[in-house]
Each structure stands twice: as structure tokens, then as C-alpha cells.
Design a protein around this motif. Structure first.
Motif, PDB file in Angstrom:
ATOM      1  N   PHE A 180       0.860  -1.193  -0.110  1.00 35.09           N
ATOM      2  CA  PHE A 180       0.196  -0.129   0.136  1.00 35.09           C
ATOM      3  C   PHE A 180       0.947   1.329   0.004  1.00 35.09           C
ATOM      4  CE2 PHE A 180      -3.894  -1.838  -0.223  1.00 35.09           C
ATOM      5  CZ  PHE A 180      -5.026  -0.890   0.159  1.00 35.09           C
ATOM      6  N   GLY A 181       2.105   0.954   0.547  1.00 36.31           N
ATOM      7  CA  GLY A 181       2.917   2.331   0.533  1.00 36.31           C
ATOM      8  C   GLY A 181       4.008   2.207   1.593  1.00 36.31           C
ATOM      9  N   LYS A 182       4.734   3.203   1.763  1.00 38.74           N
ATOM     10  CA  LYS A 182       5.824   3.040   2.689  1.00 38.74           C
ATOM     11  C   LYS A 182       5.995   4.353   3.774  1.00 38.74           C
ATOM     12  CE  LYS A 182       9.965   4.848   0.928  1.00 38.74           C
ATOM     13  NZ  LYS A 182      11.071   4.565   0.452  1.00 38.74           N
ATOM     14  N   PHE A 183       6.508   3.989   4.751  1.00 37.91           N
ATOM     15  CA  PHE A 183       6.840   5.268   5.721  1.00 37.91           C
ATOM     16  C   PHE A 183       8.171   5.754   5.429  1.00 37.91           C
ATOM     17  CE2 PHE A 183       3.907   2.788   8.299  1.00 37.91           C
ATOM     18  CZ  PHE A 183       3.208   3.821   8.708  1.00 37.91           C
ATOM     19  N   THR A 184       8.096   7.233   5.497  1.00 40.17           N
ATOM     20  CA  THR A 184       9.563   7.859   5.052  1.00 40.17           C
ATOM     21  C   THR A 184      10.228   7.821   6.351  1.00 40.17           C
ATOM     22  OG1 THR A 184       8.269   9.985   5.740  1.00 40.17           O
ATOM     23  CG2 THR A 184       8.187   9.293   3.481  1.00 40.17           C
ATOM     24  N   LYS A 185      11.447   8.473   6.165  1.00 45.46           N
ATOM     25  CA  LYS A 185      12.188   8.561   7.534  1.00 45.46           C
ATOM     26  C   LYS A 185      11.765   9.462   8.344  1.00 45.46           C
ATOM     27  CE  LYS A 185      16.453   7.238   5.095  1.00 45.46           C
ATOM     28  NZ  LYS A 185      17.790   7.518   4.520  1.00 45.46           N
ATOM     29  N   THR A 186      10.919  10.561   8.023  1.00 43.63           N
ATOM     30  CA  THR A 186      10.280  11.420   8.732  1.00 43.63           C
ATOM     31  C   THR A 186       8.799  10.826   9.612  1.00 43.63           C
ATOM     32  OG1 THR A 186       9.047  12.199   7.133  1.00 43.63           O
ATOM     33  CG2 THR A 186      11.243  13.344   7.723  1.00 43.63           C
ATOM     34  N   GLY A 187       8.632   9.714   9.022  1.00 45.11           N
ATOM     35  CA  GLY A 187       7.454   9.099   9.706  1.00 45.11           C
ATOM     36  C   GLY A 187       6.069   9.368   8.998  1.00 45.11           C
ATOM     37  N   LYS A 188       6.288  10.044   8.123  1.00 50.97           N
ATOM     38  CA  LYS A 188       4.936  10.219   7.175  1.00 50.97           C
ATOM     39  C   LYS A 188       4.749   9.048   6.135  1.00 50.97           C
ATOM     40  CE  LYS A 188       5.533  15.099   7.015  1.00 50.97           C
ATOM     41  NZ  LYS A 188       5.845  16.343   6.317  1.00 50.97           N
ATOM     42  N   PHE A 189       3.522   8.811   5.811  1.00 50.72           N
ATOM     43  CA  PHE A 189       3.216   7.675   5.024  1.00 50.72           C
ATOM     44  C   PHE A 189       3.028   8.104   3.481  1.00 50.72           C
ATOM     45  CE2 PHE A 189       0.427   4.450   2.979  1.00 50.72           C
ATOM     46  CZ  PHE A 189       0.928   3.549   3.436  1.00 50.72           C
ATOM     47  N   ARG A 190       3.580   7.317   2.730  1.00 47.43           N
ATOM     48  CA  ARG A 190       3.460   7.892   1.226  1.00 47.43           C
ATOM     49  C   ARG A 190       2.771   6.641   0.241  1.00 47.43           C
ATOM     50  NH1 ARG A 190       4.321  10.318  -3.271  1.00 47.43           N
ATOM     51  NH2 ARG A 190       5.391   9.765  -4.917  1.00 47.43           N
ATOM     52  N   LEU A 191       1.444   6.768  -0.407  1.00 44.41           N
ATOM     53  CA  LEU A 191       0.807   5.723  -0.920  1.00 44.41           C
ATOM     54  C   LEU A 191       1.601   5.600  -2.218  1.00 44.41           C
ATOM     55  CD1 LEU A 191      -2.839   6.673  -0.531  1.00 44.41           C
ATOM     56  CD2 LEU A 191      -2.044   4.719   0.415  1.00 44.41           C
ATOM     57  N   HIS A 192       1.860   4.253  -2.497  1.00 41.92           N
ATOM     58  CA  HIS A 192       2.169   3.588  -3.775  1.00 41.92           C
ATOM     59  C   HIS A 192       1.138   3.471  -4.766  1.00 41.92           C
ATOM     60  CE1 HIS A 192       6.439   1.903  -2.138  1.00 41.92           C
ATOM     61  NE2 HIS A 192       6.066   3.056  -2.084  1.00 41.92           N
ATOM     62  N   ILE A 193       1.369   3.226  -6.247  1.00 42.74           N
ATOM     63  CA  ILE A 193       0.375   3.278  -7.133  1.00 42.74           C
ATOM     64  C   ILE A 193      -0.231   1.996  -6.851  1.00 42.74           C
ATOM     65  CG2 ILE A 193       2.164   2.195  -9.022  1.00 42.74           C
ATOM     66  CD1 ILE A 193      -0.918   4.284  -9.319  1.00 42.74           C
ATOM     67  N   THR A 194       0.697   0.881  -6.245  1.00 42.02           N
ATOM     68  CA  THR A 194      -0.046  -0.485  -6.236  1.00 42.02           C
ATOM     69  C   THR A 194      -1.312  -0.583  -5.259  1.00 42.02           C
ATOM     70  OG1 THR A 194       1.502  -0.935  -4.298  1.00 42.02           O
ATOM     71  CG2 THR A 194       2.038  -1.893  -6.456  1.00 42.02           C
TER      72      THR A 194
END
Length: 180
Positions: free
Chosen positions: A70-84
Motif C-alpha cells: 500500500f505504501g511506505k513510511f518515510t524517514k520522517t514518519g510520514k506515509f506515502r501511498l504507492h500506485i499498487t
């Protein structure tokens, strides 16, 4: 592979709520079998509980992927959705934008959606709300964030940005070498 912490779950659900609202319940409480979110190497996977239990027999360092990313967590703790995550976002999306045929390719190349490319939109889209982008044949192309509300979209000039690009199906080709 581990369950998400309370903070991680909160960040994930806040991001998903921007796109699918209260329909997030349908992701977890499915009628066919229960699904859950699991974290593996800063990526969040959506997987059935049956497959998750079977995957516990595999060592963590040997496990590459599990379910749908669904996505990944960035190093700052935010979540980024992936196209999948697009098939699930498109299925439960609250707000949708359809682009004309002349606007499909610019969007699939990673550009924002301008007003001239919009074919139609759902009513009452607030500003900075998650939207799913479709072509005129109702095929989901990607997702983004509305730059303006529906009322303001009608007032801007044709070259004004209506939807900020977040992800599109063209990423499969553009980022092919960085997937693994």
C-alpha cells in the motif's frame, strides 16, 4: 513482518481516509476473509490473515513481499501511498476526476491535471482532498490531491492546475529499475 504500532496505524488510516473516507472499514472487515496491514522493511502490506500466518514460516530477511504494497513510511514518519494501492482506492473512492483523452498521457507522464483536461468531476470536492483520476472509459489511471474545490475549479483558467499528481500507472515503467 510485524503488526503496525498505534502511531503507524493512525498515520496510515489518516492517509487512506483522505481518499476513501469511512469506506476504510471495508478494507478490514471483508465478507470473504479477514485482511490486515503488516509492516516489512518500512513498507506496509495489505494481506489476508491466512497468507500472513503461512508467511511466518519464512525468515524475515528472506521475505521480499507479502500481499499488496500500500505504501511506505518515510524517514520522517510520514506515509506515502504507492500506485499498487490504486485498485483499492478506486473501488472505495469518495471523490473522482475523469480526464479527457488528450489529458491521459500528460497525467501518465507524471504531470498535474489542468482544468482543460478535465472531462467531469464528482460534486463537492473540498480543496486538498484525495481524488482518484479516471479516463473517460472509467479506467483508474492514478490518484492525486485536489488543488481547488469543485466550485473554484470551474472559475480557473484552462491552464490552471486542478489536481496535483501523486501517483499514476506510468510509474510502473518509469521506476522499473528501482522496484527491488
Amino acid at each position: 513482518m510485524r503488526p503496525l504500532t498505534d502511531d503507524e496505524t493512525k498515520v496510515l488510516f489518516e492517509k487512506l481516509t483522505k481518499y476513501i473516507g469511512r469506506n476504510i472499514v471495508h478494507l478490514i472487515d471483508r465478507p470473504d476473509e479477514p485482511y490486515c496491514f503488516r509492516l516489512q522493511k518500512d513498507r506496509v502490506y495489505y494481506v489476508s490473515e491466512d497468507i500472513m500466518r503461512k508467511a511466518t514460516a519464512i525468515k524475515r530477511q528472506n521475505l521480499i513481499s507479502l500481499g499488496v504494497c500500500f505504501g511506505k513510511f518515510t524517514k520522517t514518519g510520514k506515509f506515502r501511498l504507492h500506485i499498487t494501492a490504486l485498485p483499492y482506492l478506486a473501488q472505495y473512492a469518495k471523490f473522482k476526476v475523469w480526464v479527457k483523452p488528450n489529458g491521459e498521457m500528460p497525467f501518465l507522464y507524471g504531470n498535474h491535471v489542468v482544468k482543460a483536461h478535465i472531462g467531469r468531476v464528482t460534486e463537492d470536492i473540498p480543496e486538498h482532498q484525495g481524488v482518484v483520476i479516471y479516463n473517460m472509459a472509467d479506467v483508474p489511471l492514478g490518484f492525486g490531491v485536489s488543488a481547488r474545490s469543485t466550485v473554484d475549479m470551474r472559475k480557473i483558467d484552462p491552464t490552471g492546475i486542478a489536481v496535483f499528481h501523486q501517483a499514476d500507472n506510468g510509474e510502473y515503467l518509469r521506476e522499473e529499475d528501482t522496484l527491488f
